[in-house]
Design a protein around this motif. Structure first.
Motif, PDB file in Angstrom:
ATOM      1  N   PHE A  97       0.787  -1.125   0.089  1.00  0.00           N
ATOM      2  CA  PHE A  97      -0.117   0.063  -0.022  1.00  0.00           C
ATOM      3  C   PHE A  97       0.861   1.475  -0.017  1.00  0.00           C
ATOM      4  CE2 PHE A  97      -3.271  -2.890   2.271  1.00  0.00           C
ATOM      5  CZ  PHE A  97      -4.084  -2.912   1.177  1.00  0.00           C
ATOM      6  N   VAL A  98       2.088   1.145  -0.100  1.00  0.00           N
ATOM      7  CA  VAL A  98       3.028   2.432   0.094  1.00  0.00           C
ATOM      8  C   VAL A  98       2.606   3.341  -1.102  1.00  0.00           C
ATOM      9  CG1 VAL A  98       5.306   3.164   0.005  1.00  0.00           C
ATOM     10  CG2 VAL A  98       4.839   1.348   1.481  1.00  0.00           C
ATOM     11  N   PRO A  99       2.633   2.918  -2.361  1.00  0.00           N
ATOM     12  CA  PRO A  99       2.215   4.021  -3.297  1.00  0.00           C
ATOM     13  C   PRO A  99       0.815   4.641  -2.826  1.00  0.00           C
ATOM     14  CG  PRO A  99       3.184   1.785  -4.250  1.00  0.00           C
ATOM     15  CD  PRO A  99       2.737   1.808  -2.810  1.00  0.00           C
ATOM     16  N   ALA A 100      -0.146   4.013  -2.320  1.00  0.00           N
ATOM     17  CA  ALA A 100      -1.338   4.742  -2.081  1.00  0.00           C
ATOM     18  C   ALA A 100      -1.156   5.796  -0.868  1.00  0.00           C
ATOM     19  CB  ALA A 100      -2.419   3.571  -1.668  1.00  0.00           C
ATOM     20  N   PHE A 101      -0.252   5.350   0.088  1.00  0.00           N
ATOM     21  CA  PHE A 101      -0.040   6.093   1.206  1.00  0.00           C
ATOM     22  C   PHE A 101       0.546   7.509   0.557  1.00  0.00           C
ATOM     23  CE2 PHE A 101       1.146   2.442   4.116  1.00  0.00           C
ATOM     24  CZ  PHE A 101      -0.248   1.884   4.119  1.00  0.00           C
ATOM     25  N   ALA A 102       1.609   7.313  -0.549  1.00  0.00           N
ATOM     26  CA  ALA A 102       2.116   8.510  -0.973  1.00  0.00           C
ATOM     27  C   ALA A 102       1.166   9.344  -1.719  1.00  0.00           C
ATOM     28  CB  ALA A 102       3.115   8.152  -1.805  1.00  0.00           C
ATOM     29  N   ALA A 103       0.306   8.641  -2.665  1.00  0.00           N
ATOM     30  CA  ALA A 103      -0.593   9.638  -3.435  1.00  0.00           C
ATOM     31  C   ALA A 103      -1.786  10.157  -2.498  1.00  0.00           C
ATOM     32  CB  ALA A 103      -1.360   8.395  -4.275  1.00  0.00           C
ATOM     33  N   ALA A 104      -1.897   9.611  -1.444  1.00  0.00           N
ATOM     34  CA  ALA A 104      -3.123  10.530  -0.821  1.00  0.00           C
ATOM     35  C   ALA A 104      -2.575  11.744  -0.164  1.00  0.00           C
ATOM     36  CB  ALA A 104      -3.339   9.783   0.661  1.00  0.00           C
ATOM     37  N   CYS A 105      -1.202  11.896  -0.327  1.00  0.00           N
ATOM     38  CA  CYS A 105      -0.686  13.330  -0.107  1.00  0.00           C
ATOM     39  C   CYS A 105      -0.753  14.288  -0.980  1.00  0.00           C
ATOM     40  CB  CYS A 105       0.544  13.345   0.519  1.00  0.00           C
ATOM     41  SG  CYS A 105       1.015  12.214   1.540  1.00  0.00           S
ATOM     42  N   GLY A 106      -0.996  13.822  -2.247  1.00  0.00           N
ATOM     43  CA  GLY A 106      -1.319  14.551  -3.420  1.00  0.00           C
ATOM     44  C   GLY A 106      -2.053  15.756  -3.534  1.00  0.00           C
ATOM     45  N   PRO A 107      -3.352  15.608  -3.297  1.00  0.00           N
ATOM     46  CA  PRO A 107      -4.379  16.601  -2.996  1.00  0.00           C
ATOM     47  C   PRO A 107      -4.131  17.826  -2.147  1.00  0.00           C
ATOM     48  CG  PRO A 107      -5.678  14.693  -3.148  1.00  0.00           C
ATOM     49  CD  PRO A 107      -4.116  14.249  -2.901  1.00  0.00           C
ATOM     50  N   GLU A 287      10.229  -0.485  -0.908  1.00  0.00           N
ATOM     51  CA  GLU A 287      11.763  -0.614  -1.057  1.00  0.00           C
ATOM     52  C   GLU A 287      12.571   0.268  -0.364  1.00  0.00           C
ATOM     53  OE1 GLU A 287      11.419   1.376  -5.013  1.00  0.00           O
ATOM     54  OE2 GLU A 287      10.053   0.024  -3.830  1.00  0.00           O
ATOM     55  N   HIS A 288      11.955   1.363  -0.093  1.00  0.00           N
ATOM     56  CA  HIS A 288      12.465   2.421   0.235  1.00  0.00           C
ATOM     57  C   HIS A 288      12.480   2.698   1.997  1.00  0.00           C
ATOM     58  CE1 HIS A 288      11.980   4.361  -3.823  1.00  0.00           C
ATOM     59  NE2 HIS A 288      13.099   4.097  -3.757  1.00  0.00           N
ATOM     60  N   LEU A 289      11.362   2.230   2.345  1.00  0.00           N
ATOM     61  CA  LEU A 289      10.894   2.519   3.938  1.00  0.00           C
ATOM     62  C   LEU A 289      12.161   1.941   4.821  1.00  0.00           C
ATOM     63  CD1 LEU A 289       7.288   1.867   4.519  1.00  0.00           C
ATOM     64  CD2 LEU A 289       8.395   3.924   3.906  1.00  0.00           C
ATOM     65  N   ALA A 290      12.766   0.716   4.488  1.00  0.00           N
ATOM     66  CA  ALA A 290      13.886   0.260   5.212  1.00  0.00           C
ATOM     67  C   ALA A 290      15.058   1.052   5.162  1.00  0.00           C
ATOM     68  CB  ALA A 290      14.180  -1.198   4.976  1.00  0.00           C
ATOM     69  N   GLN A 291      15.333   1.969   4.196  1.00  0.00           N
ATOM     70  CA  GLN A 291      16.237   2.754   3.926  1.00  0.00           C
ATOM     71  C   GLN A 291      16.398   4.275   4.617  1.00  0.00           C
ATOM     72  OE1 GLN A 291      17.948   2.285  -0.086  1.00  0.00           O
ATOM     73  NE2 GLN A 291      16.154   1.135  -0.442  1.00  0.00           N
ATOM     74  N   LEU A 292      15.303   4.278   5.551  1.00  0.00           N
ATOM     75  CA  LEU A 292      15.136   5.811   5.912  1.00  0.00           C
ATOM     76  C   LEU A 292      15.108   5.529   7.576  1.00  0.00           C
ATOM     77  CD1 LEU A 292      12.079   6.701   3.881  1.00  0.00           C
ATOM     78  CD2 LEU A 292      14.626   7.637   3.634  1.00  0.00           C
ATOM     79  N   PRO A 293      16.450   5.353   8.073  1.00  0.00           N
ATOM     80  CA  PRO A 293      16.574   5.242   9.558  1.00  0.00           C
ATOM     81  C   PRO A 293      16.346   6.510  10.146  1.00  0.00           C
ATOM     82  CG  PRO A 293      18.643   5.182   8.603  1.00  0.00           C
ATOM     83  CD  PRO A 293      17.655   4.932   7.526  1.00  0.00           C
ATOM     84  N   LEU A 294      16.802   7.652   9.976  1.00  0.00           N
ATOM     85  CA  LEU A 294      16.385   8.994  10.488  1.00  0.00           C
ATOM     86  C   LEU A 294      14.873   9.328  10.538  1.00  0.00           C
ATOM     87  CD1 LEU A 294      19.226  11.606   8.939  1.00  0.00           C
ATOM     88  CD2 LEU A 294      18.781  10.726  11.448  1.00  0.00           C
ATOM     89  N   PHE A 388       2.680   2.446  11.044  1.00  0.00           N
ATOM     90  CA  PHE A 388       3.997   2.726  10.861  1.00  0.00           C
ATOM     91  C   PHE A 388       4.447   3.204   9.514  1.00  0.00           C
ATOM     92  CE2 PHE A 388       5.096   0.983  15.152  1.00  0.00           C
ATOM     93  CZ  PHE A 388       5.615   1.973  15.517  1.00  0.00           C
ATOM     94  N   ALA A 389       3.983   2.218   8.529  1.00  0.00           N
ATOM     95  CA  ALA A 389       4.442   2.219   7.121  1.00  0.00           C
ATOM     96  C   ALA A 389       3.653   3.455   6.529  1.00  0.00           C
ATOM     97  CB  ALA A 389       4.012   1.092   6.423  1.00  0.00           C
ATOM     98  N   GLU A 390       2.538   3.687   6.870  1.00  0.00           N
ATOM     99  CA  GLU A 390       1.381   4.823   6.287  1.00  0.00           C
ATOM    100  C   GLU A 390       2.367   6.090   6.902  1.00  0.00           C
ATOM    101  OE1 GLU A 390      -2.813   6.605   6.930  1.00  0.00           O
ATOM    102  OE2 GLU A 390      -2.214   5.121   8.175  1.00  0.00           O
ATOM    103  N   GLY A 391       2.631   6.398   8.151  1.00  0.00           N
ATOM    104  CA  GLY A 391       3.254   7.538   8.725  1.00  0.00           C
ATOM    105  C   GLY A 391       4.350   7.886   7.976  1.00  0.00           C
TER     106      GLY A 391
END
Length: 433
Positions: A97-107, A287-294, A388-391
């Protein structure tokens, strides 16, 4: 204590709460124990969880809206629902669902661009709309109308606004049906949410071919042990649970995170740079979420300081001893997560914003019950991995699209109303990037 609880429970937690392991009250024969010690919390939520119940506390406060869904159910009824729903929230599947989480920020980002540089924006309202869009795109599918979205926003806000009165009544062992300020508003709001849920479920069934949204998959799910499906009344209960818990908690977590990043712009820049380095100019993917420790550390530290659910409640089912306290059956246990997350015996410089607390090394040294944004144990939030993934995905997308600054005098007061929200909302200056 009760009057302060009605005004704002956080104000009822005096300074000594942040030093002590437990605080005990007995008033009118009613026993209440506040528990801040992680070992004792573990006893309540894990080691002896069967000796403590969420009921009638949660049903008294939330029952008008969520009925007997996952959040409220107990015993075998809860185990059956959890067994049926758990496969829908597997962490690996949630990442789809990560692409949907990102797309919801569009509007939201598009509206901010229209406002221009440094425009004041109501961040709490924008996060509520964005997370409701996520709910539509991932949980409810295409079966939510614009009118329904408006009803959910208003009814959810109305219901939570007066929920503290129900909490006060159940704390005093009084029937939740007693008249109180906002009682009719809550009843109407609960009814509205259930009507919306019923319409969404009916449209899902009428579509004939449930999609990949979680509701469609829940409708077709079968108990692996019995082959039994979830009946419609429980489906409605759980849709309302998703409506209230599934977007409200994440909306508040994002709101407080953006506040802290506006308050500490050096952290905002560091996290934005990490996102740019990992994601580039594209759209964030699983694939990006695990690469964002900060990013992870910032989001978790925000939920430490401002936990989405600031308080947990249980009632003893039989006489029990916790620490130095021998409690009777029917005693109320309060676990003030807000206090635990700021406790001076558990955290170094607890009021400081320090995302380094969430490195792997730091986490390994910490008791599991010292940090519980979504509770812990068998009754922990089933949607924690989703949240967690959504946020994180939404935070990365928002930071890539805008810079946030704190207006002069903006100092939001946290208000506990089932979730933790800014008492008068949150306004930030937003500059599109």
């Amino acid at each position: 204590m009760i009057l302060r609880l009605i005004g704002n429970p956080i104000a009822a937690w005096s300074d000594d709460f942040y030093d002590k392991s437990t605080i005990y009250y007995r008033w009118l024969g009613i026993e209440t124990l506040f528990v801040m010690e992680p070992e004792l919390i573990q006893t309540v939520l894990l080691d002896a969880a069967g000796s403590f119940s969420k009921q009638p506390l949660y049903d008294d406060v939330l029952g008008e809206a969520i009925g007997g869904g996952l959040l409220n159910a107990e015993g075998e009824e809860w185990r059956w629902q959890r067994r049926l729903a758990a496969p829908l929230f597997r962490p690996e599947d949630v990442l789809d669902f990560v692409p949907a989480f990102a797309a919801a920020c569009g509007p939201v980002l598009a509206r901010w661009r229209e406002g221009g540089d440094g425009t004041s924006q109501k961040i709490d309202q924008d996060m509520a709309r964005a997370t409701l869009q996520v709910l539509q795109d991932t949980v409810l599918g295409a079966h939510l109308t614009g009118e329904d979205r408006d009803l959910i926003e208003q009814a959810g806000s109305d219901f939570l606004a007066y929920s503290v009165w129900k909490l006060a009544l159940t704390s005093l062992r009084l029937p939740p049906s007693l008249p109180h300020p906002g009682a009719r508003v809550m009843a109407r709001a609960g009814q509205t949410l259930r009507q919306v849920a019923g319409r969404v479920l009916a449209r899902t069934r009428a579509s004939g071919a449930p999609g990949n949204d979680l509701l469609g998959r829940l409708v077709t799910a079968r108990d692996p042990a019995t082959g039994e499906a979830m009946p419609d009344d429980l489906l409605v209960d759980n849709v309302v649970t998703f409506l209230m818990a599934g977007h409200e908690t994440t909306a508040q977590a994002l709101t407080w995170t953006l506040y802290l990043l506006a308050l500490f712009p050096e952290w905002q820049e560091r996290v934005r740079e990490e996102g740019q380095r990992v994601v580039g100019n594209g759209v964030i993917g699983r694939e990006h979420l695990a690469q964002l420790p900060l990013m992870d550390g910032v989001f978790q530290e925000a939920m430490r300081l401002y936990p989405p659910a600031p308080n947990l409640m249980r009632r003893t089912l039989a006489p029990v001893t916790l620490g130095d306290h021998a409690l009777s059956a029917g005693a109320t246990i309060m676990i003030p997560i807000y206090v635990v997350h700021r406790h001076r015996n558990l955290w170094r410089d607890p009021l400081a914003f320090d995302p380094s607390r969430f490195t792997a090394e730091a986490r390994a040294k910490r008791h599991r019950c010292a940090y519980m944004p979504f509770s812990t144990g068998p009754r922990s939030c089933i949607g924690a991995s989703f949240a967690f993934a959504e946020g994180k995905a939404m935070l990365a997308t928002l930071l890539a699209g805008a810079r946030f600054a704190l207006p002069d005098g903006e100092a939001p007061t946290p208000l506990a109303r089932i979730t933790l929200r800014p008492e008068k909302g949150l306004t930030l200056k937003v500059t599109p990037l």
